[in-house]
Design an enzyme around this catalytic site. Structure first.
Site, PDB file in Angstrom:
ATOM      1  CG  HIS A  15     114.970  86.846  98.330  1.00 44.47           C
ATOM      2  ND1 HIS A  15     114.276  87.214  97.199  1.00 44.47           N
ATOM      3  CD2 HIS A  15     114.514  85.611  98.668  1.00 44.47           C
ATOM      4  CE1 HIS A  15     113.438  86.244  96.879  1.00 44.47           C
ATOM      5  NE2 HIS A  15     113.557  85.268  97.735  1.00 44.47           N
ATOM      6  CG  ASP A  72     113.683  91.519 102.547  1.00 38.11           C
ATOM      7  OD1 ASP A  72     112.624  91.181 103.092  1.00 38.11           O
ATOM      8  OD2 ASP A  72     114.281  90.822 101.701  1.00 38.11           O
ATOM      9  CD  GLN A 111     112.938  84.094 105.024  1.00 36.04           C
ATOM     10  OE1 GLN A 111     112.758  83.319 105.973  1.00 36.04           O
ATOM     11  NE2 GLN A 111     112.461  83.824 103.817  1.00 36.04           N
ATOM     12  CE  LYS A 144     109.324  84.627 102.195  1.00 33.13           C
ATOM     13  NZ  LYS A 144     109.476  83.382 101.445  1.00 33.13           N
ATOM     14  CB  CYS A 148     115.468  83.560  95.610  1.00 33.91           C
ATOM     15  SG  CYS A 148     114.195  82.615  94.790  1.00 33.91           S
TER      16      CYS A 148
END
Lengths: 150, 407
Positions: free
Chosen positions: B124, B201, B204, B227, B365
């Site tokens: 991302h 990261d 997600q 999220k 993104c």
């Protein structure tokens, strides 16, 4: 007609499937790139000016049906116009797309441009329709540069 | 479909799921962008403002002590939920983006010209741009591991890119655009063998499966609250204690100081060192409530339900003519990215919206990933455990409508 059929009129879908003047215009006298950073649409508009009027216009790039159709319709609409005529046409279309007042569209006068009016009901898509026109204005400006509709 | 999963009861926990869009029941398939909030989170935030609101770490008055307690408890609750031993290793940030920026800012001085940072092409923008800025400042070289045609990290290439100059590897746990679950333990091990720091990261990943972050072997792990069914404006940066402690302040001001003189100051230890000013107190409380709620539902059951839904959606959408599914990794979360031969993703998104179906369309993104795949963008349906087979059917019907316009 419901809103969606207003947006995706046959005229728009036709221009999307078989865009007019798609491809590099050679030779050309002016060009600019238009970019919508949020959605990634990218158009390059090229025009050839001769004896004070636009002899031809063409475009390349990728984008959604609305941005492609709008570019295609534009290349038809500005052909043969002088600078003043082009500026007037760009102003009319931007007013049609973004003006406060619900536009009164003269089908006879505007031709396929009238089909762009359906975009008004889809605010997130208005920038798709304006991209080509802003880019043309940039191409003909004193200092051609790339434009962004965000 | 897992018949024991109480989907009707779960849907009733999310007030927004009962609303209509353009006169049709909302089908919310944009969970990768942000997730919806259960009543438990909305109530926790509302209760804080109604009953406990005050600033923290300041007042001697009762409310301030209550608010401070609530904020500290939220940190402990979240630490426990994500599987880290010490609450002091959990830094509250605005979101994943700020977390990456905080680490990039903190590490910048350590890099020498010629040092390398290893990333992947599926990152991302939030895990690309901060490193680009650092690289330009410090003369660092960025390396990017490529993907296989299925959308998995090319592990041979990744291993080959780990070298003596690799000072940091930063990669996503789960691809936001493809749904690919990366083998982060293996990637971490490879990078560690080269002596690199590792940042993951997890924006997600956290919404989709249970996590024991401390067991991954990485130095930093981060995610956004919104999220994971919590409020927006709050997120978590977890760091190994020694690594966090070695980072300089990111922003400065109140609450992060030990002692302030007119010309110099000393700073507190983490996590307070990185939380200058009044933090997002209600956000932290709401995020803790989200983890409480998720544990109540049961991570394993949620994950199993979502996997079955993904399989069903992949089959139904994949069987439509002209559809190309982008991202066919062996291990995925509930993300279905696709293109349609005749229609651009934005046109798909607009038509789906008129049917009440919310998806994301565009480059997600992740422009370098789209460039790598040779695509201008994709349409992405991203699922949560409150989505249903009937909603997948509504997605398919709406896609048939797209095809009626464009085919």
């Amino acid at each position: 007609m419901d809103d969606l059929s207003d947006l995706y009129q046959d005229i728009i879908l036709g221009h999307n499937k078989r865009p007019h003047h798609y491809g590099e215009l050679n030779p050309h006298t002016h060009e600019a790139e238009g970019y919508n950073p949020l959605c990634g649409d990218r158009l390059c508009i090229q025009v050839r000016e001769k004896d004070g009027s636009l002899e031809a216009a063409g475009f390349t790039g990728e984008g959604c049906a609305i941005s492609k159709a709008s570019a295609s319709i534009m290349t038809d609409a500005v052909k043969g116009l002088d600078r003043e005529g082009v500026a007037k046409k760009i102003g009319e279309v931007l007013e049609l797309l973004t003006g406060r007042e619900e536009p009164v569209v003269d089908l006879m006068e505007q031709g396929d441009i009238a089909a762009l009016a359906g975009v008004r009901k889809f605010p997130p898509r208005v920038k798709c329709a304006t991209l080509a026109w802003h880019t043309l204005a940039a191409a003909l400006s004193e200092e051609p540069r790339s434009v962004s509709t965000e | 479909m897992t018949s024991s999963f109480p989907i009707d009861r779960i849907r009733a926990d999310f007030p927004i799921l009962s609303r209509t869009i353009h006169g049709k029941p909302l089908v919310y398939l944009d969970n990768g962008a942000t997730s919806q909030k259960p009543r438990a989170v909305i109530d926790a935030v509302s209760r804080f403002f109604s009953e406990e609101n005050s600033n923290i770490h300041r007042g001697v008055h009762y409310l301030s002590m209550q608010a401070t307690d609530a904020y500290d408890r939220a940190r402990e609750r979240i630490a426990e939920a994500i599987g880290v031993a010490a609450a002091r290793e959990v830094v509250f940030v605005r979101g994943a983006t700020e977390a990456v920026n905080l680490v990039a800012h903190g590490l910048a001085e350590r890099f020498q010209p010629g040092d390398e940072i290893l990333l992947t092409v599926m990152e991302h923008h939030a895990n690309l741009v901060p490193w680009q800025i650092l690289a330009q400042k410090r003369g660092v070289i960025l390396r990017h591991a490529p993907l296989t045609p299925e959308g998995e990290i090319d592990m041979e290439a990744f291993a080959a890119l780990c070298g003596p100059k690799t000072r940091l590897a930063a990669f996503t746990h789960v691809s936001n655009a493809l749904g690919t679950v990366n083998p982060v333990v293996k990637m971490t091990r490879l990078a560690k063998q080269c002596g690199a720091l590792v940042l993951i990261d997890g924006a997600q990943a956290v919404p989709h499966f249970p996590l024991r972050i401390a067991e991954l072997g990485c130095d930093f792990y981060l995610f956004s609250g919104h999220k994971v069914f919590g409020p927006d404006g709050i997120g978590v940066l977890w760091g190994k204690w020694d690594e966090l402690k070695s980072l300089p302040p990111y922003q400065s001001g109140g609450d992060m100081i030990e002692r302030v003189h007119l010309t110099h100051s000393t700073f507190r230890e983490p996590p307070e060192r990185f939380e200058a000013g009044t933090p997002h107190i209600s956000g932290a409380i709401g995020l803790a409530a989200a983890f409480d709620y998720l544990e109540g539902v049961g991570w394993e059951a949620m994950h199993a339900f979502e996997q079955e839904l993904l399989a069903y959606a992949t089959e139904r959408v994949g069987n439509l003519g002209g559809i190309r599914i982008i991202g066919q990794a062996r291990e995925k979360v509930g993300v279905l990215s696709f293109t349609l031969a005749t229609a651009h993703p934005h046109d798909i998104g607009t038509i789906l919206d008129t049917e009440g179906v919310a998806i994301r369309a565009g480059h997600h993104c992740a422009q370098p990933l789209m460039e790598f795949l040779g695509l201008p963008g994709t349409a992405r349906a991203s699922f949560a455990f409150y989505n249903t087979r009937e909603e997948v059917d509504r997605l398919v019907q709406a896609l048939e409508k797209v095809k009626r316009y464009f085919d």
